[in-house]
Design an enzyme around this catalytic site. Structure first.
Site, PDB file in Angstrom:
ATOM      1  N   SER A  40       8.537  18.287  27.117  1.00  0.00           N
ATOM      2  CA  SER A  40       7.225  18.404  27.757  1.00  0.00           C
ATOM      3  C   SER A  40       6.631  17.019  27.944  1.00  0.00           C
ATOM      4  O   SER A  40       6.448  16.283  26.968  1.00  0.00           O
ATOM      5  CB  SER A  40       6.293  19.241  26.891  1.00  0.00           C
ATOM      6  N   HIS A  80       9.580  19.801  31.511  1.00  0.00           N
ATOM      7  CA  HIS A  80       8.478  20.757  31.386  1.00  0.00           C
ATOM      8  C   HIS A  80       7.175  20.025  31.719  1.00  0.00           C
ATOM      9  O   HIS A  80       6.831  19.030  31.083  1.00  0.00           O
ATOM     10  CB  HIS A  80       8.458  21.317  29.960  1.00  0.00           C
ATOM     11  N   ASP A 115       3.245  20.299  32.096  1.00  0.00           N
ATOM     12  CA  ASP A 115       2.084  21.080  31.657  1.00  0.00           C
ATOM     13  C   ASP A 115       0.851  20.767  32.492  1.00  0.00           C
ATOM     14  O   ASP A 115       0.363  19.639  32.490  1.00  0.00           O
ATOM     15  CB  ASP A 115       1.786  20.760  30.181  1.00  0.00           C
ATOM     16  N   MET A 158      -3.056  21.602  33.034  1.00  0.00           N
ATOM     17  CA  MET A 158      -4.244  22.153  32.359  1.00  0.00           C
ATOM     18  C   MET A 158      -5.490  21.828  33.169  1.00  0.00           C
ATOM     19  O   MET A 158      -5.604  20.727  33.708  1.00  0.00           O
ATOM     20  CB  MET A 158      -4.372  21.556  30.960  1.00  0.00           C
ATOM     21  N   HIS A 203       4.390  24.546  34.159  1.00  0.00           N
ATOM     22  CA  HIS A 203       3.680  25.529  33.338  1.00  0.00           C
ATOM     23  C   HIS A 203       2.201  25.434  33.694  1.00  0.00           C
ATOM     24  O   HIS A 203       1.519  24.499  33.283  1.00  0.00           O
ATOM     25  CB  HIS A 203       3.942  25.200  31.850  1.00  0.00           C
ATOM     26  N   MET A 216      -1.425  26.226  33.284  1.00  0.00           N
ATOM     27  CA  MET A 216      -2.488  26.734  32.406  1.00  0.00           C
ATOM     28  C   MET A 216      -3.779  26.562  33.190  1.00  0.00           C
ATOM     29  O   MET A 216      -4.639  25.722  32.853  1.00  0.00           O
ATOM     30  CB  MET A 216      -2.493  25.951  31.083  1.00  0.00           C
ATOM     31  N   MET A 236       4.442  31.502  24.321  1.00  0.00           N
ATOM     32  CA  MET A 236       3.769  30.406  23.622  1.00  0.00           C
ATOM     33  C   MET A 236       3.863  30.649  22.115  1.00  0.00           C
ATOM     34  O   MET A 236       3.557  31.743  21.632  1.00  0.00           O
ATOM     35  CB  MET A 236       2.287  30.335  24.010  1.00  0.00           C
ATOM     36  N   ASP A 289       7.543  27.788  23.730  1.00  0.00           N
ATOM     37  CA  ASP A 289       6.781  26.546  23.919  1.00  0.00           C
ATOM     38  C   ASP A 289       5.749  26.382  22.808  1.00  0.00           C
ATOM     39  O   ASP A 289       4.840  27.203  22.669  1.00  0.00           O
ATOM     40  CB  ASP A 289       6.096  26.635  25.291  1.00  0.00           C
TER      41      ASP A 289
HETATM   42  C1  DX5 Z   1       0.779  23.335  25.049  1.00  0.00           C
HETATM   43  C2  DX5 Z   1       1.859  22.992  26.066  1.00  0.00           C
HETATM   44  C3  DX5 Z   1       3.124  22.589  25.456  1.00  0.00           C
HETATM   45  C4  DX5 Z   1       3.049  21.346  24.611  1.00  0.00           C
HETATM   46  C5  DX5 Z   1       4.075  21.467  23.530  1.00  0.00           C
HETATM   47  O1  DX5 Z   1      -0.277  23.958  25.689  1.00  0.00           O
HETATM   48  O2  DX5 Z   1       2.117  24.093  26.903  1.00  0.00           O
HETATM   49  O3  DX5 Z   1       4.149  22.468  26.441  1.00  0.00           O
HETATM   50  O4  DX5 Z   1       3.270  20.169  25.323  1.00  0.00           O
HETATM   51  O5  DX5 Z   1       3.926  20.373  22.693  1.00  0.00           O
HETATM   52  P1  DX5 Z   1       4.618  20.330  21.250  1.00  0.00           P
HETATM   53  O6  DX5 Z   1       6.094  20.460  21.471  1.00  0.00           O
HETATM   54  O7  DX5 Z   1       4.195  19.014  20.737  1.00  0.00           O
HETATM   55  O8  DX5 Z   1       4.065  21.495  20.483  1.00  0.00           O
HETATM   56 ZN    ZN Z   2       3.936  24.071  28.221  1.00  0.00          ZN
END
Ligand code: DX5
Ligand code: ZN
Length: 221
Positions: free
Chosen positions: A9, A34, A36, A38, A67, A69, A138, A176
């Site tokens: 990620s 990956h 992310d 947000m 991903h 969010m 998750m 994840d």
């Molecule tokens: C959290 C993200 C994850 C995050 C995981 O909301 O979706 O992808 O980056 O990070 P680690 O592996 O550090 O838990």
């Molecule tokens: Zn993620």
């Protein structure tokens, strides 16, 4: 034999050197990147959008796993497809019409998936199994890297593995949050085949060693 995939990620990467970071982690053995996204609305954090996906695309020789969010999701899906996403997943809470959002992703030529938070029920799955290429579970509450794996997620992984097997479809099962070498084998034994890891890889000085250690654990499963 299960083909395991490791998906670093970028959330824990150095954003000032993102192109170099993704090249390095791919050279170290990443199977997916990956990405992310947000929005400071669906989750209490803000990251990056399609422009950054497009900017790293020339540096990435493996699929980009976006991903989302974000809420709502539909407006931004075509932008990520055009920015070079290969896989796009979203949370059911982020869409008023889940089936339509999944179809929108597929119509743009990407693989489509749903993401379930630790406390989100799975009931919508049975209605959309035929539109899914991937299910992402998750194992932390979304919004931040570096959180601890929530153990009861393992039951959910087992449950979704049974649902995928019963469907007879080729659907990836990705987990994840809080994944590291110390727990990756347990998550694989529960039925996952794809593992997101942010802090466990990017906090290490040697990405190759970090990924190799995870693969060594997976080889014991
Ligand atoms: C959290 C993200 C994850 C995050 C995981 O909301 O979706 O992808 O980056 O990070 P680690 O592996 O550090 O838990
Ligand atoms: Zn993620």
């Amino acid at each position: 034999m299960t083909q395991y995939r490791i998906a670093p990620s970028i959330l824990s990467a150095d954003f000032a050197r993102l192109g170099e970071e993704v090249r390095n982690v791919i050279a170290a053995g990443a199977d997916l990147i990956h990405f992310d996204v947000m929005d400071n609305h669906y989750v209490p954090n803000l990251t990056v959008g399609p422009l950054v996906c497009q900017a790293i695309r020339p540096h990435v020789s493996v699929p980009i796993d976006v991903h989302l969010m974000v809420k709502p999701v539909d407006r931004i899906i075509p932008d990520f497809a055009k920015a070079g996403a290969d896989i796009i997943t979203f949370h059911p809470e982020g869409s008023e019409h889940i089936d339509r959002s999944l179809q929108l992703i597929r119509d743009h030529g990407c693989k489509a998936g749903l993401v379930f938070n630790p406390a989100t029920p799975l009931h919508c799955l049975e209605h959309v199994m035929d539109k899914l290429d991937i299910i992402l579970l998750m194992s932390v509450n979304p919004g931040f890297g570096g959180q601890a794996f929530i153990p009861h997620t393992l039951e959910k992984v087992k449950q979704v593995r049974r649902m995928i097997d019963a469907s007879g479809r080729d659907i990836m099962l990705e987990v994840d949050g809080g994944i590291k070498a110390a727990n990756i084998a347990e998550v694989a034994r529960a039925g996952a085949d794809t593992f997101v890891a942010g802090s466990a890889i990017f906090s290490q000085p040697d990405y190759h060693a970090a990924i190799a250690q995870m693969r060594a654990e997976l080889a014991k499963v």
